[in-house]
Design a protein around this motif. Structure first.
Motif, mmCIF file in Angstrom:
data_model
loop_
_atom_site.group_PDB
_atom_site.id
_atom_site.type_symbol
_atom_site.label_atom_id
_atom_site.label_comp_id
_atom_site.label_asym_id
_atom_site.label_seq_id
_atom_site.Cartn_x
_atom_site.Cartn_y
_atom_site.Cartn_z
ATOM 1 N N ASN A 63 35.191 37.310 29.510
ATOM 2 C CA ASN A 63 36.485 37.542 30.145
ATOM 3 C C ASN A 63 36.358 38.044 31.584
ATOM 4 O O ASN A 63 37.295 37.913 32.367
ATOM 5 N N ASN A 64 35.219 38.619 31.925
ATOM 6 C CA ASN A 64 35.011 38.981 33.333
ATOM 7 C C ASN A 64 35.018 37.689 34.158
ATOM 8 O O ASN A 64 35.683 37.608 35.194
ATOM 9 N N GLY A 65 34.325 36.696 33.633
ATOM 10 C CA GLY A 65 34.376 35.376 34.263
ATOM 11 C C GLY A 65 35.800 34.848 34.261
ATOM 12 O O GLY A 65 36.255 34.245 35.242
ATOM 13 N N VAL A 126 32.833 37.157 45.283
ATOM 14 C CA VAL A 126 33.430 37.871 44.145
ATOM 15 C C VAL A 126 32.478 37.774 42.969
ATOM 16 O O VAL A 126 32.108 36.678 42.535
ATOM 17 N N ASP A 127 32.073 38.924 42.468
ATOM 18 C CA ASP A 127 31.153 38.986 41.338
ATOM 19 C C ASP A 127 31.968 39.118 40.049
ATOM 20 O O ASP A 127 32.525 40.184 39.757
ATOM 21 N N ALA A 128 32.061 37.999 39.316
ATOM 22 C CA ALA A 128 32.799 37.993 38.045
ATOM 23 C C ALA A 128 31.861 37.533 36.931
ATOM 24 O O ALA A 128 32.243 36.760 36.065
ATOM 25 N N MET A 129 30.612 38.012 36.985
ATOM 26 C CA MET A 129 29.649 37.542 35.970
ATOM 27 C C MET A 129 29.769 38.349 34.675
ATOM 28 O O MET A 129 30.031 37.804 33.615
ATOM 29 N N PHE A 130 29.558 39.655 34.777
ATOM 30 C CA PHE A 130 29.730 40.499 33.583
ATOM 31 C C PHE A 130 30.489 41.760 33.954
ATOM 32 O O PHE A 130 30.315 42.305 35.036
ATOM 33 N N GLY A 131 31.287 42.210 33.011
ATOM 34 C CA GLY A 131 32.017 43.460 33.194
ATOM 35 C C GLY A 131 31.560 44.447 32.151
ATOM 36 O O GLY A 131 30.353 44.672 32.000
ATOM 37 N N SER A 160 33.184 43.374 43.269
ATOM 38 C CA SER A 160 32.843 43.216 41.851
ATOM 39 C C SER A 160 34.102 43.414 41.022
ATOM 40 O O SER A 160 34.874 44.347 41.260
ATOM 41 N N ILE A 161 34.280 42.521 40.049
ATOM 42 C CA ILE A 161 35.434 42.679 39.167
ATOM 43 C C ILE A 161 35.043 43.584 38.003
ATOM 44 O O ILE A 161 34.043 43.332 37.317
ATOM 45 N N ASP A 162 35.770 44.634 37.832
ATOM 46 C CA ASP A 162 35.647 45.632 36.761
ATOM 47 C C ASP A 162 34.405 46.506 36.871
ATOM 48 O O ASP A 162 34.509 47.727 36.955
ATOM 49 N N VAL A 163 33.211 45.886 36.841
ATOM 50 C CA VAL A 163 31.947 46.637 36.916
ATOM 51 C C VAL A 163 30.968 45.750 37.678
ATOM 52 O O VAL A 163 30.946 44.542 37.435
ATOM 53 N N PRO A 164 30.163 46.299 38.589
ATOM 54 C CA PRO A 164 29.164 45.444 39.246
ATOM 55 C C PRO A 164 28.235 44.849 38.181
ATOM 56 O O PRO A 164 27.725 45.578 37.324
ATOM 57 N N THR A 165 28.055 43.555 38.240
ATOM 58 C CA THR A 165 27.225 42.886 37.223
ATOM 59 C C THR A 165 25.830 43.501 37.177
ATOM 60 O O THR A 165 25.167 43.639 38.212
ATOM 61 N N GLY A 166 25.422 43.858 35.979
ATOM 62 C CA GLY A 166 24.099 44.451 35.780
ATOM 63 C C GLY A 166 24.178 45.944 35.534
ATOM 64 O O GLY A 166 23.259 46.545 34.977
HETATM 65 K K LIG Z 1 31.507 41.990 37.488
#
Ligand SMILES: [K+]
Ligand SMILES: NC(=O)C1=CN([C@@H]2O[C@H](COP(=O)(O)OP(=O)(O)OC[C@H]3O[C@@H](n4cnc5c(N)ncnc54)[C@H](O)[C@@H]3O)[C@@H](O)[C@H]2O)[C@@H](O)CC1
Ligand SMILES: Nc1ncnc2c1ncn2[C@@H]1O[C@H](COP(=O)(O)OP(=O)(O)O)[C@@H](O)[C@H]1O
Length: 504
Positions: A63-65, A126-131, A160-166
């Motif tokens: 859903n982050n994606g 925009v980083d939408a890989m993982f939240g 970063s969306i929600d949380v920086p991926t990683g």
């Molecule tokens: K993210």
């Protein structure tokens, strides 16, 4: 009605459960929440980079994606030039959102094929890989994409969306690396992993988007509360005009072993500058002259092995600054451990307890101020274990020793053995990363205790004062700020009514 959630911090699980309940209570679907999440990100981008900037949106499988796919559509409608690089969407919402993007003619690049060339002319990544769904360490291709994004931090603005991926949203640990964002738009509530430990190096500015459901969500009790200025001003009121030194307690600082007079001196000075009525130092005979000469207001006693007379007149004890780990030090630790009253345990006093613990007299209140290394010794684990979950380490120390505990480091954490929730200090500066900063902190705590600041609040207030003093001192240069520079700042900060009066 919208509720201010910026001072309340939650675990990823609390957000997951809470958001679903809140969405139901507010009659909002998950798809609507995703739409609102994307809208909030668009707002942050518009504030930073107006149309016609060029966006590269990188979407992961969940859903982050999904947030990223929706954002792509909204941003294109708003007039931005949008490229999407993505892995195959897996969650239902992400599948639908990806389809909607393709339906409007949007092109998609395979995540694996993303290369430096795709960043040319890009203004915003925009980083939408993982939240908050990151469940294991990053592997290829995600880890390579994170590194690629980070290589462009100088030429692109990274959101970063929600949380920086990683970044682990509960611990603030990068697994094993994370996107270094300029801004993180986090959904519904702030997460523990955004505010402590390494997180400060990855999140950039944090924007909270409550998605319009905060009025239902806020009923969930937070895991951490942010220490705020008003807590400090509430407890540091103007002094009575008729007051005298006897009203403000007598702090005894036990430390200053041979060759370590400076630590006890810094703690003593900080206690004086934070308003203790009297401050005595019990030190090694080799340190007495240096301390007494440096600060005439301190009463400096060379102690061979007997603290009885000094403990009899103290109202608060701080043990540890420059104490060392000699037989002399252990003798003093043994006596303080039997003393009945509030004791701040710091530095080598904590190391001594870690080697051979004492049980706390029922009438005593113990306050521990470990840095991660000392915390590891208290828990019999490694410093890496502490860093891997700072909140857990804090809670364990608190329970094992029944001590009010402050775990040092960026995003300092504070917990009482009698309460479930804890505090986090979001202020501070890397200017504090220098020997002697911790000694100042222990002096601040001693002075506040001596002035009868309640135990439940004292560590939180001290952490805030120390952190803000560090920020203020750092204004003249982060590198090279000395713990001694904190003294004038502390003096100003412990008089909030006067600060207000002068408008400072
Ligand atoms: K993210
Ligand atoms: N729950 C909701 O309704 C809302 C969720 N929102 C967004 O949804 C996100 C959470 O979505 P998800 O729970 O789908 O989680 P994520 O999108 O963070 O990722 C979860 C997916 O990634 C996989 N995964 C986890 N770690 C991995 C790794 N290291 N390597 C490869 N795959 C890995 C999981 O198996 C799962 O398929 C939030 O962070 C937020 O951005 C927002 O749209 C607001 C509303
Ligand atoms: N990067 C940082 N950001 C915020 N606070 C910091 C940072 N580095 C250090 N500090 C603070 O400075 C103090 C250092 O204490 P400590 O490690 O005990 O030093 P010492 O024992 O040398 O006096 C702690 O309060 C810690 O939280």
């Amino acid at each position: 009605m919208s509720i201010d959630l910026t001072s309340m911090i939650y675990t990823a699980e609390q957000v997951r459960v809470g958001e679903q309940e809140a969405a139901v209570a507010c009659d909002v679907s998950m798809a609507q929440l995703m739409q609102r999440a994307a809208q909030a990100c668009l707002g942050a981008i518009q504030a930073q980079q107006p149309v016609p900037a060029s966006l590269l949106i990188v979407c992961g499988p969940g859903n982050n994606g999904g947030d990223g796919w929706v954002l792509a559509r909204l941003a294109q409608h708003a007039g931005y030039k949008v490229q999407v690089a993505a892995t195959a969407p897996r969650s239902n919402l992400a599948v639908l959102a990806a389809q909607a993007w393709r339906d409007q003619g949007g092109l998609v690049l395979e995540l694996e094929s993303l290369s430096a060339g795709h960043f040319q002319g890009v203004d915003v990544v925009v980083d939408a890989m993982f939240g908050n769904g990151l469940s294991r360490d990053l592997t290829a291709p995600f880890i390579d994409v994170v590194e690629l994004i980070n290589r462009h931090e100088d030429d692109c603005w990274i959101l970063s969306i929600d949380v920086p991926t990683g970044l682990d949203s509960d611990t603030g640990v990068a697994k094993p690396t994370a996107v270094q964002a300029n801004c993180t738009v986090t959904m519904i509530a702030l997460k523990v992993g955004l505010v402590t430990g390494e997180a400060v190096d990855y999140c950039g500015d944090i924007v909270l988007a409550d998605l319009g459901i905060s009025r239902a969500f806020f009923r969930t009790p937070p895991t951490l509360r942010v220490i705020q200025r008003n807590l400090v001003s509430e407890h540091l009121q103007r002094r009575r005009n008729s007051s005298h030194k006897g009203n403000y307690g007598h702090v005894l600082i036990v430390g200053g072993g041979a060759g370590m007079s400076g630590a006890a001196l810094l703690a003593g000075r900080a206690a004086l500058r934070c308003g203790a009525g009297k401050v005595s130092i019990a030190c090694h005979r080799d340190s007495q002259l240096a301390i007494a000469t440096a600060q005439p207001e301190l009463m400096v006693h060379a102690v061979a092995d007997d603290l009885t007379a000094l403990l009899d007149v103290a109202t608060t004890v701080v043990i540890g600054p420059g104490l060392g780990q000699t037989a002399w030090a252990r003798t003093l630790v043994e006596q303080v451990a039997k003393w009945q009253g509030p004791v701040v345990w710091d530095a080598d006093a904590l190391n001594s307890l870690a080697v051979a613990p004492f049980s706390k007299p029922t009438e005593s209140d113990w306050l521990f101020t470990p840095h991660p290394g000392e915390a590891a010794r208290l828990l019999g684990c490694t410093t890496q274990d502490v860093a891997a979950n700072r909140f857990q380490a804090l809670t364990q120390i608190c329970q094992n020793f029944q001590a009010y505990t402050l775990l040092k480091g960026a995003g300092t954490l504070v917990k009482s053995p009698h309460q479930n929730d804890a505090w986090v200090c979001r202020r501070g500066s890397p200017a504090l990363a220098v020997g002697g900063s911790g000694d100042v902190l222990s002096g601040v705590i001693g002075a506040l205790l001596a002035q009868k600041i309640p135990l439940e609040q004292v560590l939180a207030i001290a952490a805030w004062l120390h952190a803000v003093a560090g920020e203020n001192a750092a204004q003249r240069g982060e590198r090279g700020t000395l713990p001694s520079d904190l003294m004038a700042e502390l003096r100003a900060l412990v008089n909030p009514h006067q600060l207000l009066a002068t408008g400072a």
